[in-house]
Motif scaffolding. Structure first.
Motif, mmCIF file in Angstrom:
data_model
loop_
_atom_site.group_PDB
_atom_site.id
_atom_site.type_symbol
_atom_site.label_atom_id
_atom_site.label_comp_id
_atom_site.label_asym_id
_atom_site.label_seq_id
_atom_site.Cartn_x
_atom_site.Cartn_y
_atom_site.Cartn_z
ATOM 1 N N GLY A 136 6.724 35.543 30.685
ATOM 2 C CA GLY A 136 5.727 34.827 29.874
ATOM 3 C C GLY A 136 4.777 35.783 29.182
ATOM 4 N N CYS A 137 4.009 35.224 28.249
ATOM 5 C CA CYS A 137 2.979 35.990 27.529
ATOM 6 C C CYS A 137 1.645 35.267 27.701
ATOM 7 C CB CYS A 137 3.228 35.995 26.030
ATOM 8 S SG CYS A 137 4.784 36.665 25.528
ATOM 9 N N GLY A 138 0.564 35.997 27.601
ATOM 10 C CA GLY A 138 -0.772 35.398 27.579
ATOM 11 C C GLY A 138 -1.000 34.507 28.790
ATOM 12 N N SER A 145 6.530 28.877 28.738
ATOM 13 C CA SER A 145 5.931 28.910 27.409
ATOM 14 C C SER A 145 5.418 27.526 27.031
ATOM 15 C CB SER A 145 6.993 29.358 26.396
ATOM 16 O OG SER A 145 6.511 29.283 25.091
ATOM 17 N N GLN A 146 4.224 27.480 26.489
ATOM 18 C CA GLN A 146 3.732 26.212 25.966
ATOM 19 C C GLN A 146 4.616 25.781 24.808
ATOM 20 O OE1 GLN A 146 2.312 23.370 23.678
ATOM 21 N NE2 GLN A 146 1.915 25.333 22.729
ATOM 22 N N SER A 147 4.753 26.666 23.835
ATOM 23 C CA SER A 147 5.418 26.316 22.575
ATOM 24 C C SER A 147 6.935 26.353 22.669
ATOM 25 C CB SER A 147 4.990 27.290 21.492
ATOM 26 O OG SER A 147 5.365 28.607 21.881
ATOM 27 N N GLY A 148 7.445 27.245 23.505
ATOM 28 C CA GLY A 148 8.895 27.456 23.552
ATOM 29 C C GLY A 148 9.410 28.243 22.361
ATOM 30 N N GLU A 149 8.496 28.779 21.554
ATOM 31 C CA GLU A 149 8.914 29.524 20.358
ATOM 32 C C GLU A 149 8.357 30.947 20.347
ATOM 33 O OE1 GLU A 149 11.060 28.294 18.335
ATOM 34 O OE2 GLU A 149 10.916 26.125 18.658
ATOM 35 N N VAL A 170 -6.259 26.937 20.186
ATOM 36 C CA VAL A 170 -5.451 28.157 20.347
ATOM 37 C C VAL A 170 -5.511 28.642 21.797
ATOM 38 C CG1 VAL A 170 -5.378 30.612 19.745
ATOM 39 C CG2 VAL A 170 -5.434 28.898 17.937
ATOM 40 N N ALA A 171 -6.692 28.574 22.411
ATOM 41 C CA ALA A 171 -6.803 29.000 23.803
ATOM 42 C C ALA A 171 -6.190 27.924 24.697
ATOM 43 C CB ALA A 171 -8.265 29.222 24.163
ATOM 44 N N SER A 172 -5.170 28.306 25.423
ATOM 45 C CA SER A 172 -4.394 27.345 26.199
ATOM 46 C C SER A 172 -5.161 26.878 27.437
ATOM 47 C CB SER A 172 -3.103 28.037 26.612
ATOM 48 O OG SER A 172 -2.232 27.136 27.185
ATOM 49 N N THR A 220 -0.540 22.365 33.613
ATOM 50 C CA THR A 220 0.720 21.612 33.764
ATOM 51 C C THR A 220 1.884 22.561 34.082
ATOM 52 O OG1 THR A 220 0.982 21.595 31.361
ATOM 53 C CG2 THR A 220 0.046 19.620 32.348
ATOM 54 N N GLN A 221 1.827 23.774 33.547
ATOM 55 C CA GLN A 221 2.860 24.764 33.923
ATOM 56 C C GLN A 221 2.775 25.044 35.420
ATOM 57 O OE1 GLN A 221 1.776 28.114 31.488
ATOM 58 N NE2 GLN A 221 2.969 27.440 29.729
ATOM 59 N N LEU A 222 1.540 25.147 35.913
ATOM 60 C CA LEU A 222 1.383 25.424 37.349
ATOM 61 C C LEU A 222 1.971 24.294 38.190
ATOM 62 C CD1 LEU A 222 -2.139 27.101 37.591
ATOM 63 C CD2 LEU A 222 0.109 28.171 37.653
ATOM 64 N N LYS A 236 -12.758 36.138 26.450
ATOM 65 C CA LYS A 236 -12.644 37.059 25.308
ATOM 66 C C LYS A 236 -12.016 36.380 24.099
ATOM 67 C CE LYS A 236 -9.261 39.671 27.838
ATOM 68 N NZ LYS A 236 -9.093 40.880 28.575
ATOM 69 N N GLU A 237 -11.023 35.518 24.337
ATOM 70 C CA GLU A 237 -10.345 34.849 23.217
ATOM 71 C C GLU A 237 -11.322 34.088 22.327
ATOM 72 O OE1 GLU A 237 -5.960 33.096 24.135
ATOM 73 O OE2 GLU A 237 -7.494 32.417 25.516
ATOM 74 N N ILE A 238 -12.225 33.338 22.942
ATOM 75 C CA ILE A 238 -12.990 32.410 22.098
ATOM 76 C C ILE A 238 -14.450 32.781 21.916
ATOM 77 C CG2 ILE A 238 -11.440 30.443 22.428
ATOM 78 C CD1 ILE A 238 -13.469 29.378 24.464
ATOM 79 N N LEU A 255 -6.235 35.242 16.068
ATOM 80 C CA LEU A 255 -5.259 34.736 17.045
ATOM 81 C C LEU A 255 -4.451 33.584 16.467
ATOM 82 C CD1 LEU A 255 -7.364 34.766 20.329
ATOM 83 C CD2 LEU A 255 -5.904 36.554 19.385
ATOM 84 N N ALA A 256 -3.284 33.367 17.044
ATOM 85 C CA ALA A 256 -2.436 32.257 16.603
ATOM 86 C C ALA A 256 -1.994 31.468 17.817
ATOM 87 C CB ALA A 256 -1.225 32.797 15.868
ATOM 88 N N LYS A 257 -1.717 30.205 17.612
ATOM 89 C CA LYS A 257 -1.313 29.339 18.715
ATOM 90 C C LYS A 257 0.102 29.659 19.182
ATOM 91 C CE LYS A 257 -1.661 25.929 21.524
ATOM 92 N NZ LYS A 257 -2.438 26.333 22.721
HETATM 93 C C1 G6P Z 1 -0.646 32.989 22.096
HETATM 94 C C2 G6P Z 1 -1.660 31.903 22.402
HETATM 95 C C3 G6P Z 1 -1.919 31.854 23.898
HETATM 96 C C4 G6P Z 1 -0.616 31.662 24.653
HETATM 97 C C5 G6P Z 1 0.409 32.732 24.286
HETATM 98 C C6 G6P Z 1 1.783 32.400 24.829
HETATM 99 O O1 G6P Z 1 -1.190 34.237 22.357
HETATM 100 O O2 G6P Z 1 -2.854 32.148 21.715
HETATM 101 O O3 G6P Z 1 -2.797 30.778 24.197
HETATM 102 O O4 G6P Z 1 -0.865 31.711 26.026
HETATM 103 O O5 G6P Z 1 0.543 32.806 22.867
HETATM 104 O O6 G6P Z 1 2.235 31.227 24.199
HETATM 105 P P1 G6P Z 1 3.345 30.279 24.780
HETATM 106 O O7 G6P Z 1 3.504 29.205 23.728
HETATM 107 O O8 G6P Z 1 4.588 31.109 24.935
HETATM 108 O O9 G6P Z 1 2.858 29.759 26.072
#
Ligand code: G6P
Length: 605
Positions: free
Chosen positions: A295-297, A343-347, A395-397, A403-405, A484-486, A598-600
């Motif tokens: 995962g990222c972020g 991943s939230q987005s899956g992308e 943008v800040a998740s 829900t991932q947890l 830091k993000e926001i 930052l991007a979502k």
């Molecule tokens: C970006 C968003 C973060 C998110 C991360 C991973 O950096 O600003 O909020 O945690 O991407 O995104 P994902 O969709 O893979 O969970």
């Protein structure tokens, strides 16, 4: 991040394109633009402001057309500037929008410059426009096909040309692109969400494919020009949760949606069964002897939190990897490892790349934990679990994390049962903890007024340290990331025991040290760490469980949480950190839902 909407129809499609851009806005962007063919020539409007302003300019200009492309851009090559905003033109004949990064753009630029092409932007996209122009010989789809064979990197593109006014061509490799079908009207978008106003019929393109749309219909071909037959899918889109209701920002709304979102995520008929994860048999996970979490972020912090659950509940070794590192690292694949991209987005390009890297190493078992059922990651994995966070716009998740947890906890208990480490009594305990979670989260959210008071103090600081231990160390990392993000306050998350190995040097009377203090087996150790800070006159702010026996004292502020919630405690403890970051950012007057730079959904490496 960058978004594409394009289409071809008998009517004026500019309103469709602009509505599509509006729906993609939440992903983050720094410029936007739209182009149509009118009176035999491409016309465009590009803006460095919001889609709303673009819309106004478009109306003022009377920009209308049945063939068009539109884009939101998040700058990679070239600063956010009008000349770098898409659509990009080649010789006023080819118009293109592009998501992704072309890695060999400098070499291509040199070749094209020698061939007489002049560059008017700093973008990598312009090389694609000129390449298509160079190859154009009366057939746009063929020119696109030949041009993309020269590209290295990731791209999703939509193109039209002056000579064929009723045609739009798309292509993808490593970035998503989907065809939307509404009778004889055909569209392209980087996300079906962009087209949810006009259609629910979609055809997903795969890497290396080219889509040729005209008023006579659509066809798909592969990179060799061979036709591809692909059926469409009807997608019921999640409702556009665009209304803010009583909230000031989407982030605040999403924080408060968490009690419902987590309940939606675990309310299943068979809560601890492999079939919940898309497996056809309850024993599908039987061979699994290792977990690899990617995962990222914020999604990386979910992975870190869940690692403890896999080890303590399922007694299965779990490895956590940052996607962007893992995909380029030499690792030793395990035959029976379950690879779990989160991943939230899956992308997210790095997590998708990491998943594909794992597959290329021979990993067969892959399970995506994702909030978007139609995403590339879900399609790329054998199994999936769709979290029920609903559309996350800030943008800040926030709700995606909790829900991932829940999803990862369900997986840990499922594996624990299968491996004989969770008996019926334990299972019943876990189930009752899940059932009570919503109410517990509500009671944490009720602490908002106290948190606002702390936020006013924190907003005046330049730095902050977040501390946690054990399963709450990733929560400290997440608290620091949110801040830091926001709010743009520099923040570091640390395992509290590590304080004395460096960060203690930063502690002065002006350094806020924010602590997550559950009443778990590490509480006494954590209390000693808090004393280390207070002895240096650091300002300690503690979110402490009601039964942790911590109270307000000199240099120590405490907000009481509910009593210790057991294994799921990290889910409770992240909420005050989200609220603290949110209210600190509000006090500082930042753009909470769209923080700078930052991007979502980060669809480029
Ligand atoms: C970006 C968003 C973060 C998110 C991360 C991973 O950096 O600003 O909020 O945690 O991407 O995104 P994902 O969709 O893979 O969970």
């Amino acid at each position: 991040m960058c978004g594409i909407v394009a289409g071809v129809a008998e009517r004026n499609i500019v309103p469709v394109l602009l509505e599509g851009l509006r729906r993609l806005e939440y992903r983050g962007y720094d410029s936007c633009g739209v182009a149509v063919l009118r009176d035999g020539a491409p016309h465009r409007v590009r803006s460095l402001t919001r889609v709303r302003s673009l819309d106004r300019e478009v109306r003022e200009m009377g920009l209308e057309g049945g063939t068009g492309i539109a884009h939101t851009r998040w700058a990679t090559h070239g600063a956010p500037a009008t000349q770098n905003a898409h659509p990009i033109f080649s010789k006023n004949e080819i118009a293109i929008v592009h998501n992704g990064i072309i890695e060999n753009f400098e070499a291509l630029k040199t070749t094209l410059t020698r061939a007489g092409y002049e560059f008017s932007s700093q973008t990598d996209t312009e090389v694609i426009a000129h390449l298509i122009h160079r190859y154009y010989n009366g057939d746009l789809a063929d020119a696109v096909r030949r041009a993309v064979t020269e590209l290295r990197g990731a791209y999703a593109i939509a193109v039209f040309c002056k000579a064929e006014p009723k045609r739009v061509v798309g292509a993808r490799h490593g970035s998503p692109l989907v065809i939307g079908v509404n009778g004889r009207e055909l569209f392209l978008a980087s996300d079906p969400l962009a087209l949810s106003d006009v259609t629910d019929r979609f055809v997903f393109l795969q890497d290396g494919e080219i889509a040729d749309l005209s008023r006579d219909g659509s066809r798909i071909m592969n990179r060799d020009g061979q036709p591809v037959v692909r059926g469409g899918r009807t997608l019921s889109q999640p409702p556009a949760e665009a209304a803010l209701g009583p909230y000031r920002h989407f982030m605040q709304k999403e924080i408060f949606e968490q009690p419902h979102a987590v309940a939606r995520t675990f309310r299943r008929k068979r809560p601890f069964d492999a079939t919940l994860f898309g497996a056809t048999s309850p024993y599908a996970f039987a061979p699994i002897d290792r977990i690899l979490l990617l995962g990222c972020g914020t999604s990386h912090h979910s992975a870190m939190t869940a690692k403890a659950w896999f080890e303590s509940i399922a007694k299965i070794p779990a490895q956590v990897e940052i996607s962007s590192e893992y995909r380029y690292r030499e690792t030793i694949p395990g035959k029976n490892t379950l690879v779990v991209p989160i991943s939230q987005s899956g992308e997210t390009a790095d997590t998708l790349g990491a998943l594909m890297h794992a597959q290329s190493l021979g990993h067969e078992y892959t399970l995506a934990i994702c909030n978007v059922a139609t995403s590339a990651m879900v399609r790329q994995s054998c199994w999936s679990f769709i979290t029920q966070a609903g559309t996350e716009i800030g943008v800040a998740s926030t709700k995606a994390f909790t829900t991932q947890l829940v999803a990862l906890f369900l997986l840990a208990v499922t594996l624990g049962r299968l491996r004989g480490h969770v008996d019926e009594q334990q299972e019943a305990t876990y189930r009752s903890q899940l059932s009570g979670l919503s109410t517990a989260l509500q009671s944490v959210l009720a602490r908002e007024p106290q948190i606002i008071a702390w936020a006013h103090e924190l907003a005046r600081k330049d730095d902050a340290i977040f501390l946690g231990r054990g399963s709450h160390y990733p929560i400290a990392l997440e608290g620091a990331l949110k801040l830091k993000e926001i709010s743009y306050i520099h923040a570091e998350g640390y395992p509290a025991g590590e304080l004395k190995h460096g960060p203690l040097a930063l502690v002065t009377e002006s350094m806020p040290v924010i602590v997550t203090a559950p009443n778990d087996g590490l509480l006494e150790k954590l209390k000693s760490n808090i004393q280390e800070v207070r002895a240096r006159r650091g300002l300690v702010y503690v979110f402490a469980d009601a039964d942790a026996n911590l109270s307000n004292e000199e240099n120590q502020h405490v907000i009481q949480m509910p009593e210790y919630y057991g294994t799921l405690s990290p889910i409770l403890h992240v909420l005050p950190f989200q609220l603290l970051a949110y209210h600190t950012a509000c006090t500082r007057g930042t753009d909470v839902d769209k923080p700078r730079n930052l991007a979502k959904s980060v669809t480029v490496e």
